[in-house]
Write a protein that holds these residues in place. Structure first.
Motif, PDB file in Angstrom:
ATOM      1  N   GLY A  73      15.745  22.537  24.501  1.00  0.00           N
ATOM      2  CA  GLY A  73      14.738  23.095  25.494  1.00  0.00           C
ATOM      3  C   GLY A  73      14.952  24.500  25.483  1.00  0.00           C
ATOM      4  N   HIS A  74      15.751  25.210  24.570  1.00  0.00           N
ATOM      5  CA  HIS A  74      15.963  26.510  24.527  1.00  0.00           C
ATOM      6  C   HIS A  74      16.136  27.120  22.979  1.00  0.00           C
ATOM      7  CE1 HIS A  74      20.240  26.608  24.289  1.00  0.00           C
ATOM      8  NE2 HIS A  74      20.296  25.851  25.218  1.00  0.00           N
ATOM      9  N   GLY A  75      15.882  28.265  22.512  1.00  0.00           N
ATOM     10  CA  GLY A  75      15.978  28.918  21.556  1.00  0.00           C
ATOM     11  C   GLY A  75      17.616  29.135  21.208  1.00  0.00           C
ATOM     12  N   ILE A  76      18.353  29.994  20.137  1.00  0.00           N
ATOM     13  CA  ILE A  76      19.747  30.386  19.910  1.00  0.00           C
ATOM     14  C   ILE A  76      19.804  31.400  20.994  1.00  0.00           C
ATOM     15  CG2 ILE A  76      21.346  31.040  18.436  1.00  0.00           C
ATOM     16  CD1 ILE A  76      19.704  30.169  16.035  1.00  0.00           C
ATOM     17  N   GLU A  77      20.837  31.451  21.725  1.00  0.00           N
ATOM     18  CA  GLU A  77      21.259  32.226  23.055  1.00  0.00           C
ATOM     19  C   GLU A  77      22.517  33.022  22.400  1.00  0.00           C
ATOM     20  OE1 GLU A  77      18.725  30.489  26.684  1.00  0.00           O
ATOM     21  OE2 GLU A  77      20.959  29.881  26.582  1.00  0.00           O
ATOM     22  N   LEU A  78      22.753  34.041  23.061  1.00  0.00           N
ATOM     23  CA  LEU A  78      24.157  34.809  22.792  1.00  0.00           C
ATOM     24  C   LEU A  78      24.618  35.207  24.116  1.00  0.00           C
ATOM     25  CD1 LEU A  78      25.915  36.555  20.849  1.00  0.00           C
ATOM     26  CD2 LEU A  78      24.589  38.579  21.384  1.00  0.00           C
ATOM     27  N   SER A  79      26.021  35.114  24.237  1.00  0.00           N
ATOM     28  CA  SER A  79      26.586  35.197  25.587  1.00  0.00           C
ATOM     29  C   SER A  79      26.997  36.712  25.479  1.00  0.00           C
ATOM     30  CB  SER A  79      27.895  34.084  25.611  1.00  0.00           C
ATOM     31  OG  SER A  79      27.454  33.154  25.579  1.00  0.00           O
ATOM     32  N   VAL A  80      26.675  37.362  26.455  1.00  0.00           N
ATOM     33  CA  VAL A  80      26.739  39.046  26.307  1.00  0.00           C
ATOM     34  C   VAL A  80      27.572  39.201  27.647  1.00  0.00           C
ATOM     35  CG1 VAL A  80      24.632  39.389  25.109  1.00  0.00           C
ATOM     36  CG2 VAL A  80      24.720  39.445  27.319  1.00  0.00           C
ATOM     37  N   SER A  81      28.347  40.496  27.451  1.00  0.00           N
ATOM     38  CA  SER A  81      29.387  41.168  28.426  1.00  0.00           C
ATOM     39  C   SER A  81      29.879  42.317  27.806  1.00  0.00           C
ATOM     40  CB  SER A  81      30.476  40.173  28.690  1.00  0.00           C
ATOM     41  OG  SER A  81      31.545  40.914  29.255  1.00  0.00           O
ATOM     42  N   GLU A  82      30.057  43.284  28.636  1.00  0.00           N
ATOM     43  CA  GLU A  82      30.772  44.494  28.259  1.00  0.00           C
ATOM     44  C   GLU A  82      32.009  44.290  27.327  1.00  0.00           C
ATOM     45  OE1 GLU A  82      31.505  44.877  32.744  1.00  0.00           O
ATOM     46  OE2 GLU A  82      29.937  43.785  31.266  1.00  0.00           O
ATOM     47  N   ASP A  83      32.718  43.232  27.712  1.00  0.00           N
ATOM     48  CA  ASP A  83      33.936  42.752  27.019  1.00  0.00           C
ATOM     49  C   ASP A  83      33.740  42.364  25.465  1.00  0.00           C
ATOM     50  OD1 ASP A  83      35.151  42.825  29.383  1.00  0.00           O
ATOM     51  OD2 ASP A  83      34.886  40.749  29.722  1.00  0.00           O
ATOM     52  N   MET A  84      32.581  42.418  25.031  1.00  0.00           N
ATOM     53  CA  MET A  84      32.227  42.414  23.538  1.00  0.00           C
ATOM     54  C   MET A  84      32.574  43.503  22.756  1.00  0.00           C
ATOM     55  SD  MET A  84      28.320  40.455  23.529  1.00  0.00           S
ATOM     56  CE  MET A  84      28.399  39.920  22.180  1.00  0.00           C
ATOM     57  N   LEU A  85      32.817  44.852  23.389  1.00  0.00           N
ATOM     58  CA  LEU A  85      33.269  45.826  22.532  1.00  0.00           C
ATOM     59  C   LEU A  85      34.717  45.717  22.057  1.00  0.00           C
ATOM     60  CD1 LEU A  85      31.779  48.409  24.962  1.00  0.00           C
ATOM     61  CD2 LEU A  85      31.199  48.236  22.608  1.00  0.00           C
ATOM     62  N   GLY A  86      34.872  45.890  20.873  1.00  0.00           N
ATOM     63  CA  GLY A  86      36.202  45.861  20.400  1.00  0.00           C
ATOM     64  C   GLY A  86      36.330  44.327  19.660  1.00  0.00           C
ATOM     65  N   ARG A  87      35.459  43.547  19.701  1.00  0.00           N
ATOM     66  CA  ARG A  87      35.586  42.250  19.198  1.00  0.00           C
ATOM     67  C   ARG A  87      34.839  41.939  17.993  1.00  0.00           C
ATOM     68  NH1 ARG A  87      37.042  38.495  23.260  1.00  0.00           N
ATOM     69  NH2 ARG A  87      37.294  37.064  21.247  1.00  0.00           N
ATOM     70  N   VAL A  88      35.109  40.896  17.304  1.00  0.00           N
ATOM     71  CA  VAL A  88      34.554  40.496  15.828  1.00  0.00           C
ATOM     72  C   VAL A  88      33.984  39.102  16.173  1.00  0.00           C
ATOM     73  CG1 VAL A  88      34.928  40.088  13.391  1.00  0.00           C
ATOM     74  CG2 VAL A  88      36.306  41.921  14.740  1.00  0.00           C
ATOM     75  N   PHE A  89      32.784  38.753  15.733  1.00  0.00           N
ATOM     76  CA  PHE A  89      32.280  37.383  15.861  1.00  0.00           C
ATOM     77  C   PHE A  89      31.699  37.168  14.442  1.00  0.00           C
ATOM     78  CE2 PHE A  89      31.952  39.949  19.760  1.00  0.00           C
ATOM     79  CZ  PHE A  89      32.296  38.954  20.891  1.00  0.00           C
ATOM     80  N   ASP A  90      31.451  35.857  14.385  1.00  0.00           N
ATOM     81  CA  ASP A  90      30.662  35.302  13.176  1.00  0.00           C
ATOM     82  C   ASP A  90      29.205  35.477  13.409  1.00  0.00           C
ATOM     83  OD1 ASP A  90      29.794  33.258  14.981  1.00  0.00           O
ATOM     84  OD2 ASP A  90      31.078  31.674  13.973  1.00  0.00           O
ATOM     85  N   GLY A  91      28.246  34.986  12.540  1.00  0.00           N
ATOM     86  CA  GLY A  91      26.952  35.224  12.352  1.00  0.00           C
ATOM     87  C   GLY A  91      26.242  34.636  13.596  1.00  0.00           C
ATOM     88  N   MET A  92      27.059  33.614  14.302  1.00  0.00           N
ATOM     89  CA  MET A  92      26.213  32.999  15.372  1.00  0.00           C
ATOM     90  C   MET A  92      26.727  33.411  16.762  1.00  0.00           C
ATOM     91  SD  MET A  92      24.062  31.097  14.071  1.00  0.00           S
ATOM     92  CE  MET A  92      23.641  29.933  15.303  1.00  0.00           C
ATOM     93  N   GLY A  93      27.610  34.382  16.782  1.00  0.00           N
ATOM     94  CA  GLY A  93      28.256  34.738  17.882  1.00  0.00           C
ATOM     95  C   GLY A  93      29.412  34.135  18.549  1.00  0.00           C
ATOM     96  N   ASN A  94      30.283  33.388  17.636  1.00  0.00           N
ATOM     97  CA  ASN A  94      31.443  32.700  17.994  1.00  0.00           C
ATOM     98  C   ASN A  94      32.568  33.824  17.567  1.00  0.00           C
ATOM     99  OD1 ASN A  94      29.987  30.269  18.922  1.00  0.00           O
ATOM    100  ND2 ASN A  94      29.803  29.880  16.556  1.00  0.00           N
ATOM    101  N   PRO A  95      33.599  33.962  18.429  1.00  0.00           N
ATOM    102  CA  PRO A  95      34.655  34.899  18.118  1.00  0.00           C
ATOM    103  C   PRO A  95      35.328  34.486  16.808  1.00  0.00           C
ATOM    104  CG  PRO A  95      34.750  34.297  20.391  1.00  0.00           C
ATOM    105  CD  PRO A  95      33.706  33.248  19.819  1.00  0.00           C
ATOM    106  N   ARG A  96      35.646  35.727  16.116  1.00  0.00           N
ATOM    107  CA  ARG A  96      36.015  35.208  14.620  1.00  0.00           C
ATOM    108  C   ARG A  96      37.470  36.352  14.616  1.00  0.00           C
ATOM    109  NH1 ARG A  96      32.026  35.376   9.770  1.00  0.00           N
ATOM    110  NH2 ARG A  96      32.653  33.405   9.261  1.00  0.00           N
ATOM    111  N   ASP A  97      37.702  36.783  15.744  1.00  0.00           N
ATOM    112  CA  ASP A  97      39.040  37.551  15.566  1.00  0.00           C
ATOM    113  C   ASP A  97      40.264  36.766  16.132  1.00  0.00           C
ATOM    114  OD1 ASP A  97      38.065  37.448  18.069  1.00  0.00           O
ATOM    115  OD2 ASP A  97      38.003  39.794  18.288  1.00  0.00           O
ATOM    116  N   GLY A  98      40.341  35.470  16.693  1.00  0.00           N
ATOM    117  CA  GLY A  98      41.190  34.591  17.305  1.00  0.00           C
ATOM    118  C   GLY A  98      41.226  34.989  18.843  1.00  0.00           C
ATOM    119  N   GLY A  99      40.368  35.993  19.204  1.00  0.00           N
ATOM    120  CA  GLY A  99      40.345  36.037  20.688  1.00  0.00           C
ATOM    121  C   GLY A  99      39.712  35.017  21.386  1.00  0.00           C
ATOM    122  N   ALA A 100      39.824  35.173  22.709  1.00  0.00           N
ATOM    123  CA  ALA A 100      39.309  34.383  23.603  1.00  0.00           C
ATOM    124  C   ALA A 100      37.797  34.577  23.900  1.00  0.00           C
ATOM    125  CB  ALA A 100      39.738  34.571  25.124  1.00  0.00           C
ATOM    126  N   PRO A 101      37.087  33.388  24.074  1.00  0.00           N
ATOM    127  CA  PRO A 101      35.654  33.402  24.265  1.00  0.00           C
ATOM    128  C   PRO A 101      34.980  34.172  25.356  1.00  0.00           C
ATOM    129  CG  PRO A 101      36.384  30.878  24.258  1.00  0.00           C
ATOM    130  CD  PRO A 101      37.808  31.936  24.401  1.00  0.00           C
TER     131      PRO A 101
END
Length: 455
Positions: A73-101
């Motif tokens: 019922g919805h398109g692809i969504e991204l969870s956003v927060s200021e905590d994203m700064l300093g993080r590495v994600f894959d192309g679908m917005g999932n953490p790729r750096d071993g950190g917490a979601p």
């Protein structure tokens, strides 16, 4: 409630046909439940009660007889927060750096909302990249989209990392962030960017989205939209100045062509879909400033021109949509000039809006025009000397030829680790102009020559 269907009737490569659907929308997210787990996809096409779904991974081992499709019922969504700064994600917005979601403050559709043209504010504030060939001659302005046209084998990755590391808005350094989207790159390139940002500390103000060459094509199409959605949140919700660097747009366009061919669409120029222009515009036009909001999005898309051809559909259409281009030169690269920015065919259409007293320095516009003119004439003189010999040049022509040589060595060739302020860039320009007689400086006001030539 999610709608579930056990009416999957066809599976061809990554495409799946689901029949008997009702109320399904284009771009809607789909979960396919199989005996081996759950796979995800999105709706590519809806025709009456039939939906074509593209899987985000390959269809190996998937049996349609005991699988069911669930439409979310919805398109692809991204969870956003200021905590994203300093993080590495894959192309679908999932953490790729071993950190917490990421614990989301919001969940945003990655296709975004179009900016009302009447609400747009005009770009007019200088962004310092620390690279003389850009800052001095093809100035980047906050809210602009300024692509880099490269060629295969040229160091555009190093240039991208340098801009991401060094770029800043002089009036608001604490609110500056970089969103970096690496599209269809190799694992080694991805590691290069991550390690470079960590080594220099730039990672603290950067969000990285990395889509690797072996990731699915449909993820490649989502990656730049993930990055731009993150940038819109940082810019328009948190009031930050955001620089979005996307490399390589050519890989994105190739993924579009691959998906278009799988859907058996009628191809356009060079096999790319006929909607390539509008699709690229849907990315580039997400840059800009909005009246009444302090934040902004500035874009530097980087693309490699197939066969070094500026008339290829990808650079050609990009040039129509964006406000100029920075062109890298194979000839300069062979001469060892790094970054190999060819300043003459490069262009920033908004540079005049971001320079001058109070923004850069009062003499910027005049010296910029004089350097362009002198370098162009100097190159002509060098070409003439190569054909007819030095004796064919006048004494002034020889000075211009010397100027062109020194300009490439001192102004353009600064390497990938030198970070120059705009004042240092302008001072180097004046130092080079001293090679020429004052009578040749026809594009600079007399008061600037008296003030800066005396130093």
């Amino acid at each position: 409630m999610y709608k579930e269907y056990k009416t999957i009737t066809e599976l061809v490569g990554p495409l799946m046909l689901v029949e008997g659907v009702d109320g399904v929308k284009y771009n809607e997210l789909v979960e396919i439940e199989t005996e081996n787990g759950t796979r995800r996809g999105k709706v590519l096409e809806v025709n009456r009660d039939k939906a074509v779904v593209q899987l985000f991974e390959n269809s190996h081992g998937l049996r349609i007889s005991n699988s069911k499709a669930r439409f979310l019922g919805h398109g692809i969504e991204l969870s956003v927060s200021e905590d994203m700064l300093g993080r590495v994600f894959d192309g679908m917005g999932n953490p790729r750096d071993g950190g917490a979601p990421i614990i989301p403050k919001k969940r945003l559709d990655i296709n975004g909302e179009p900016i009302n043209p009447a609400a747009r504010d005009y770009p007019n504030e200088f962004i310092q990249t620390g690279i003389s060939a850009i800052d001095g001659l093809n100035t980047l302005v906050r809210g602009q989209k300024l692509p880099v046209f490269s060629m295969s084998g040229l160091p555009h990755a190093e240039l991208a990392a340098q801009i991401a590391r060094q770029a800043k808005v002089r009036s608001g350094e604490n609110t500056f962030a970089v969103v970096f989207a690496a599209i269809g790159i190799t694992y080694e390139e991805a590691e290069y960017f991550i390690e470079d940002f960590r080594r220099t500390g730039a990672i603290e103000r950067t969000v990285l989205f990395t889509n690797l060459a072996d990731d699915p094509a449909v993820e490649r199409i989502a990656t730049p939209r993930m990055a731009l959605t993150c940038a819109e949140y940082l810019a328009f919700d948190l009031g930050m100045h955001v620089l979005v660097i996307m490399t390589d747009i050519t890989n994105y366009a190739e993924a579009l062509r691959e998906v278009s061919a799988a859907r058996k669409e009628v191809p356009g120029r060079r096999g790319y879909p006929g909607y390539l222009y509008t699709d690229l515009a849907s990315l580039y036009e997400r840059a800009g400033r909005i009246k009444g909001k302090p934040g902004s999005i500035t874009q530097i898309p980087i693309l490699t021109m197939p066969e070094d051809d500026k008339t290829h559909p990808i650079p050609d259409l990009t040039g129509y949509i964006t406000e100029g281009q920075i062109i890298l030169s194979r000839e300069l690269y062979k001469k060892g000039i790094l970054p190999p920015i060819d300043v003459l065919p490069s262009l920033s259409r908004l540079k005049d809006k971001g320079i001058g007293a109070g923004k850069t320095r009062e003499d910027h516009a005049d010296t910029m025009n004089q350097l362009f003119s002198a370098y162009a004439r100097g190159k002509e003189c060098k070409e003439l000397a190569a054909i007819l010999g030095d004796t064919a040049l006048s004494s002034v022509d020889k000075l211009y030829a010397k100027f062109a040589e020194e300009f490439e060595k001192e102004y353009v060739a600064q390497g990938f680790d030198t970070n120059r302020t705009i004042e240092q860039t302008l001072d180097i320009g004046w130092k080079l102009l001293k090679i020429l007689p004052k009578s040749e400086l026809k594009r600079i006001k007399t008061q600037y020559i008296e003030k800066y030539m005396a130093e």
